[in-house]
Design an enzyme around this catalytic site. Structure first.
Site, PDB file in Angstrom:
ATOM      1  N   TYR A  79      48.920  38.047  49.304  1.00 38.66           N
ATOM      2  CA  TYR A  79      47.490  38.308  49.430  1.00 38.66           C
ATOM      3  C   TYR A  79      47.180  39.752  49.109  1.00 38.66           C
ATOM      4  CZ  TYR A  79      42.875  38.743  51.703  1.00 38.66           C
ATOM      5  OH  TYR A  79      41.559  38.976  51.989  1.00 38.66           O
ATOM      6  N   TYR A  93      40.167  31.883  43.500  1.00 37.98           N
ATOM      7  CA  TYR A  93      40.281  32.725  44.698  1.00 37.98           C
ATOM      8  C   TYR A  93      40.355  31.862  45.955  1.00 37.98           C
ATOM      9  CZ  TYR A  93      39.727  37.019  47.398  1.00 37.98           C
ATOM     10  OH  TYR A  93      39.939  38.085  48.233  1.00 37.98           O
TER      11      TYR A  93
END
Ligand SMILES: [Zn+2]
Lengths: 145, 386
Positions: B337, B287
C-alpha cells in the site's frame, strides 16, 4: 488537573464564523439551515457563500425542533476511531435525509436503535443530547410517530 | 484526442522492501525505490532532473531524495496527497517535459505506513474538524476513518444496485489469489476463502479487515520521460495514451451527495484522451483502498453496467484469465500500500510482459488502465500501452 470520569470525551463540534448559527441553534435544541437568497439552495454544512452559485446573500432558516427524516445511508462501526466512542460500540453513524428538505442530508448517530432494526428508508427524528453545560449535539432516534 | 498521446513513457519502476516495521526512515525507503527504478530504466541518477513526491506529512522531501542520490535537480515538488496523486504527478511531469523545462522525472511515494503514521487509525479530532470541509458535522459523530467515510457511500450504493457482501468478497478473493502468485506480496502465503471472508467480523460496515487495504512500510518509484528519450533506456517503454483527473465533488460537501463520485467524471475524459473504449482494455489496476471502491470504479469506468458489477466480479472477471484481470500483483488489499503507486508499477510490468512464461502474466496484454481514488471527491486515471 485530571478530568472527571464523567466528562464528555468525544469531540465537541467546533464553532466557526460560518457554522456558528447551526450550532447555536442546536444548543437550544433547534435546527437552523443556511439558505441562499439568490438560488434558494440550502448549504449544509454552511459556508461563507453559497457553494452552488457563489452568492454572498446567504441567510438562516429556522426549522424548530420537530425534525423528521429517513435513513439515507449508514455505517455500523465496531471499532472506535475517536475518543469517547469506545464505551458505546457498535456505533451507528447515519446520513439522515430530511423530510422537509430531501436534498439536505445530515450525519448523526442513531440512538436507541438495535443494529438488526436498522435499514435504509427507516423513519427517524432529531433529538438533542446535552453534552456539556452549554452545548447540545443533534442526534437521531427511531421515529415514534 | 489528447495531444500527448504516445509521446511520453514510463521507463523505470522500482520498490523498496515492504514490511510492518522497516526500521528505516522514509528517506532510506525512497532511496531504495529510486535506485531500483533508475536501474530498471538503465539510467544514471544524474539523468533525472525533476523529482516529485506525494505524502501526508509522512515522507522525506524530493529535495532530500535528490540530494542523497547525488543529484542537484532543476525541479522538486512535494504535494499533499494520497490516491490519484500518482496519476496527477505523472501528468505534471509530462507537462513540464512538454514545456521544455525537464527531461526525465522521478516520482515516488515513501512511507512508514505501518510503523509510522497509520491512516486507518483515524486522525487527531480537532485537526480533522478544521481540516475537513464541514468537519464539525462529521467528527463529533465518530466518523474519522476513511472506512467510515467511504462506507457511507458503499451502503447506499450496494442498496441501490444489489451488490452484496459476498460480491465484495469476490473482489478480495480475486486479489488475494493474485498475491499468492507474487512472492513479494505482503499476503503471499495467506490465501483467502469465501468461508473465511464471510466469517470475518466487520470493523466498520460493510468492511472487514480483508476489504481494507494493508498498512505497510514501503517506498515506490516511477520514472517518466519522453518517448524519444525512452528509446535510449534499457527497459521496454510503456507509453501514456491518455490521462484525466478531477479534484472536486459535484457537491460542496461530499457527504451531502453520496450518489456521485469524481471517477464518474474522469472516465469519459480519460477514454476520449486515450482514444480507446473500455472494451480495448486488457489489464487493469483499479485503486483498492477498500473492496467496494473497486466496485464503484468498475461502474464509473464502464467495465460493467450499474447493477451488474456484482455479477461481473462473481464471475471471476477480475482474475487473471477473466475479462479484466485486475490488480494482478495483489493490489493494495494484499500486495502492498503506497496510495496507489504499487498498482501503477504492476500495470507497467504487465504491459512490458515482465512475467512472460509464468502464471502471473496477462497474456499478450497491450493496453492497461490505472485508476486512482483519494475519495469520492478526487480521482485520477491513465491508460497505458506497450
Ligand atoms: Zn446560491
Amino acid at each position: 488537573m485530571t478530568q472527571a470520569k464523567t466528562a464528555y470525551q468525544k469531540p465537541i463540534p467546533l464553532k466557526d464564523i460560518d457554522n456558528a448559527p447551526y450550532w447555536d441553534a442546536a444548543d437550544k435544541h433547534q435546527l437552523a439551515l443556511q439558505k441562499c437568497d439568490d438560488c434558494n439552495a440550502y448549504s449544509q454544512p454552511p459556508g461563507p457563500t453559497c457553494a452552488k452559485c457563489g452568492s454572498e446573500n446567504v441567510s438562516w432558516e429556522q426549522f424548530g425542533d420537530d425534525i423528521k427524516a429517513t435513513v439515507y445511508s449508514y455505517v455500523v462501526s465496531y471499532r472506535p476511531f475517536l475518543p469517547g466512542f469506545q464505551d458505546e460500540l457498535p456505533t451507528i453513524i447515519a446520513l439522515a435525509q430530511l423530510d422537509k428538505v430531501p436534498e439536505v442530508k445530515i450525519m448523526g448517530n442513531i440512538l436507541n436503535c438495535e443494529e438488526k432494526d436498522l435499514e435504509i428508508g427507516m423513519p427517524i427524528q432529531m433529538t438533542w443530547v446535552d453534552i456539556t453545560e452549554d452545548r447540545a449535539l443533534p442526534q437521531w432516534i427511531p421515529a415514534t410517530n | 484526442m489528447g495531444t500527448i498521446k504516445d509521446r511520453y513513457a514510463i521507463v523505470g519502476v522500482g520498490e523498496s522492501e515492504r514490511s510492518r516495521k522497516s526500521g528505516k526512515t522514509p528517506l532510506h525507503l525512497a532511496l531504495d525505490a529510486a535506485n531500483a527504478a533508475i536501474k530498471d530504466a538503465g539510467l544514471k541518477a544524474t539523468d533525472i532532473d525533476g523529482f516529485m513526491n506525494y505524502n501526508e506529512g509522512d515522507s522525506c522531501t524530493s529535495h532530500q531524495l535528490a540530494t542523497y542520490l547525488g543529484v542537484r535537480p532543476k525541479y522538486v515538488k512535494d504535494i499533499q496527497g494520497g490516491g490519484a496523486s500518482t496519476e496527477m504527478l505523472i501528468a505534471d511531469a509530462v507537462a513540464l517535459i512538454e514545456a521544455g523545462q525537464l527531461n526525465t522525472v522521478l516520482i515516488y511515494r515513501s512511507m512508514n505506513g505501518s510503523s509510522g503514521t497509520r491512516v486507518g487509525r483515524g486522525y487527531d479530532p480537532d485537526m480533522l474538524q478544521r481540516a475537513l470541509t464541514g468537519g464539525s458535522f462529521v467528527i463529533p459523530y465518530g466518523s474519522a476513518s476513511p472506512s467510515q467515510w467511504f462506507g457511507m457511500y458503499a451502503t447506499r450504493h450496494m442498496h441501490e444496485t444489489g451488490i452484496t457482501k459476498e460480491h465484495l468478497g469476490h473482489v478480495c478473493l480475486s486479489f488475494y489469489e493474485h498475491a499468492q502468485r507474487n512472492p513479494k506480496a505482503f499476503l503471499h502465503g495467506k490465501p483467502l476463502t469465501m468461508e473465511n471472508y464471510l466469517a470475518t467480523p466487520d470493523i466498520s460496515s460493510p468492511f472487514n479487515i480483508h476489504d481494507s487495504c494493508l498498512e505497510l512500510d514501503e517506498g515506490n518509484a516511477i520514472i517518466v520521460t519522453s518517448a524519444k528519450k525512452a528509446k535510449d533506456c534499457a527497459s521496454k517503454p510503456v507509453y501514456i495514451m491518455g490521462m484525466a483527473a478531477r479534484q472536486c465533488h459535484p457537491h460542496a460537501h461530499y457527504w451531502n451527495d453520496i450518489d456521485q463520485v469524481a471517477s464518474d467524471y474522469v472516465a469519459e475524459e480519460l477514454y476520449e484522451n486515450a482514444g480507446v473504449t473500455p472494451d480495448d482494455i486488457d489489464v487493469a489496476s483499479i485503486y483498492d483502498c477498500f473492496s467496494w471502491v473497486v466496485m464503484r470504479q468498475l461502474e464509473a469506468y464502464g467495465f460493467a453496467k450499474r447493477g451488474e458489477v456484482g455479477d461481473f466480479v462473481a464471475e471471476g472477471n477480475l482474475k487473471i484469465g477473466g475479462k479484466l484481470p485486475t490488480n494482478t500483483a495483489g493490489g493494495m488489499l494484499s500486495e502492498g500500500y503506497t496510495h496507489g503507486m504499487n498498482n501503477a508499477i504492476e500495470i507497467v510490468r504487465q504491459l512490458r510482459h515482465d512475467y512472460k512464461g509464468t502464471d502471473r502474466q496477462v497474456e499478450d496484454c497491450k493496453i492497461g488502465i490505472c485508476t486512482g481514488w483519494a475519495g469520492p471527491d478526487i480521482a485520477g486515471a491513465m491508460i497505458l500501452r506497450n
